[in-house]
Motif scaffolding. Structure first.
Motif, PDB file in Angstrom:
ATOM      1  N   ARG A 140       4.270  36.326   9.622  1.00 31.57           N
ATOM      2  CA  ARG A 140       4.791  36.871   8.367  1.00 31.57           C
ATOM      3  C   ARG A 140       5.168  35.775   7.373  1.00 31.57           C
ATOM      4  N   PHE A 143       2.984  34.176   4.341  1.00 26.45           N
ATOM      5  CA  PHE A 143       2.744  34.803   3.041  1.00 26.45           C
ATOM      6  C   PHE A 143       3.725  34.333   1.964  1.00 26.45           C
ATOM      7  N   TYR A 144       4.767  33.648   2.377  1.00 27.94           N
ATOM      8  CA  TYR A 144       5.856  33.384   1.454  1.00 27.94           C
ATOM      9  C   TYR A 144       5.960  31.921   1.062  1.00 27.94           C
ATOM     10  N   ASP A 145       6.660  31.723  -0.038  1.00 27.96           N
ATOM     11  CA  ASP A 145       6.958  30.368  -0.484  1.00 27.96           C
ATOM     12  C   ASP A 145       7.616  29.616   0.670  1.00 27.96           C
ATOM     13  N   ASP A 159       9.589  40.851  -0.949  1.00 30.55           N
ATOM     14  CA  ASP A 159       8.387  40.637  -1.730  1.00 30.55           C
ATOM     15  C   ASP A 159       8.579  39.589  -2.811  1.00 30.55           C
ATOM     16  N   LEU A 162       7.135  36.188  -2.091  1.00 28.95           N
ATOM     17  CA  LEU A 162       5.711  35.961  -1.888  1.00 28.95           C
ATOM     18  C   LEU A 162       5.263  34.714  -2.631  1.00 28.95           C
ATOM     19  N   SER A 163       4.352  33.970  -2.042  1.00 30.08           N
ATOM     20  CA  SER A 163       3.819  32.790  -2.719  1.00 30.08           C
ATOM     21  C   SER A 163       3.046  33.217  -3.956  1.00 30.08           C
ATOM     22  N   HIS A 166      -0.286  34.989  -3.371  1.00 30.52           N
ATOM     23  CA  HIS A 166      -0.264  36.381  -2.945  1.00 30.52           C
ATOM     24  C   HIS A 166       0.313  37.307  -4.009  1.00 30.52           C
ATOM     25  N   LEU A 167       1.176  36.786  -4.873  1.00 32.96           N
ATOM     26  CA  LEU A 167       1.637  37.577  -6.008  1.00 32.96           C
ATOM     27  C   LEU A 167       0.479  37.871  -6.958  1.00 32.96           C
ATOM     28  N   GLN A 170      -1.691  40.532  -5.338  1.00 35.14           N
ATOM     29  CA  GLN A 170      -1.024  41.830  -5.409  1.00 35.14           C
ATOM     30  C   GLN A 170      -1.164  42.441  -6.799  1.00 35.14           C
ATOM     31  N   PHE A 182       0.310  43.094   3.201  1.00 37.33           N
ATOM     32  CA  PHE A 182       0.304  41.747   3.757  1.00 37.33           C
ATOM     33  C   PHE A 182       0.670  41.857   5.229  1.00 37.33           C
TER      34      PHE A 182
END
Length: 295
Positions: A140, A143-145, A159, A162-163, A166-167, A170, A182
């Motif tokens: 998980r 997907f993120y910063d 949300d 999100l990096s 991925h933003l 989206q 995601f």
């Protein structure tokens, strides 16, 4: 992008999987993508899938625009990722590539390079066809910063973390009314993934039996679900009575389970020498949110 030595990134684990429903190999760049896609293939509402697909850099028609089942629909177009990154104030987040300047051999030009998406599902339900976007990682936090993911490693990630990559994805799909999910492969039950992998492969093996004899076998399988009788225990009598081979017996069993004719517990190992445990939870209900057309 194909799972070949020439196209797959050097750090990837490329593989292919033949899917008889569309008559071609599906290409994956990681085991996570392959394992998650198996769940999509199990869904009877899936009519097509675009894997390793390029996101449009500039305005383009909706992915369903040319689909025969969607000709009557009024579909919103896709806005290109270039305009989306500019609107979000992060144009530098868009990948670029340098290409030769035909008018000046000593110069190169910067051009937008497309983002590559993982899986775009083409679904159909009782209402109409629709698309769902799946972005897949092993964990998980991927997907993120990175700074936010590290700080929130032991808490729930939101949300808003999100990096940028991925933003952008989206927003790109949301503008066309397509939901993005995601998905972390390590959050799936290991027995479920193992079962779906085995079922998908074995269910596509050719079966020589005619329809009537397959139905006779399926009834026998249905009767032993939830009992102590194993498929192996009824194999020899069934082969003599119906006139089938061992291969046809096993292939029919796995095909019937894959096609939801024989409902068993897919969260427990499914083996021919073990009793078939009755379904306690429907996999497609458990993961229905991943196939939702909603935003």
């Amino acid at each position: 992008m194909k799972a070949t030595r020439d196209e797959a990134p050097s750090i990837s684990r490329p593989s292919t999987l033949f899917w008889s429903k569309i008559g071609r190999d599906l290409h994956f760049m990681s085991l996570a993508e392959r394992h998650v896609c198996i769940l999509a293939l199990y869904h009877p509402g899936l009519i097509d899938v675009h894997e390793q697909h390029a996101l449009e850099r500039f305005d383009a028609p909706h992915p369903l625009a040319d689909h025969p089942r969607a000709r009557h629909l009024r579909l919103p177009p896709l806005r290109g990722t270039v305009s989306i990154t500019e609107e979000m104030g992060i144009p530098s987040a868009h990948p670029v590539v340098n290409i030769p300047d035909k008018s000046n051999s000593n110069n190169t030009l910067r051009a937008a390079f497309p983002f590559i998406g993982d899986l775009l599902l083409f679904m159909v339900d009782d209402i109409e066809p629709y698309c769902v976007n799946w972005s897949i990682k092993t964990t998980r936090t991927a997907f993120y910063d990175k700074k936010v993911a590290t700080r929130n490693a032991k808490s729930r990630l939101h949300d808003c973390a999100l990096s940028d990559r991925h933003l952008i994805e989206q927003r790109y799909f949301a503008d066309a009314g397509i939901a993005s999910h995601f998905i972390a492969a390590d959050e799936f039950d290991s027995h479920l993934i193992a079962n779906l992998n085995a079922l998908c492969a074995k269910a596509q093996q050719p079966i020589i039996l005619d329809w009537q004899r397959q139905e006779e076998l399926i009834v026998k399988f249905q009767k032993i679900v939830g009992t102590r009788t194993t498929p192996l225990a009824i194999m020899e009598p069934a082969m003599r009575q119906i006139g089938c081979s061992r291969q046809d017996f096993v292939a029919t069993l796995y095909s019937a389970i894959w096609n939801r004719r024989v409902r068993v517990d897919l969260y427990q190992p499914v083996l021919v020498d073990k009793p078939l445990k009755a379904e306690r939870r429907d996999v497609l209900l458990d993961y229905a949110h991943l196939f939702s057309r909603g935003q």
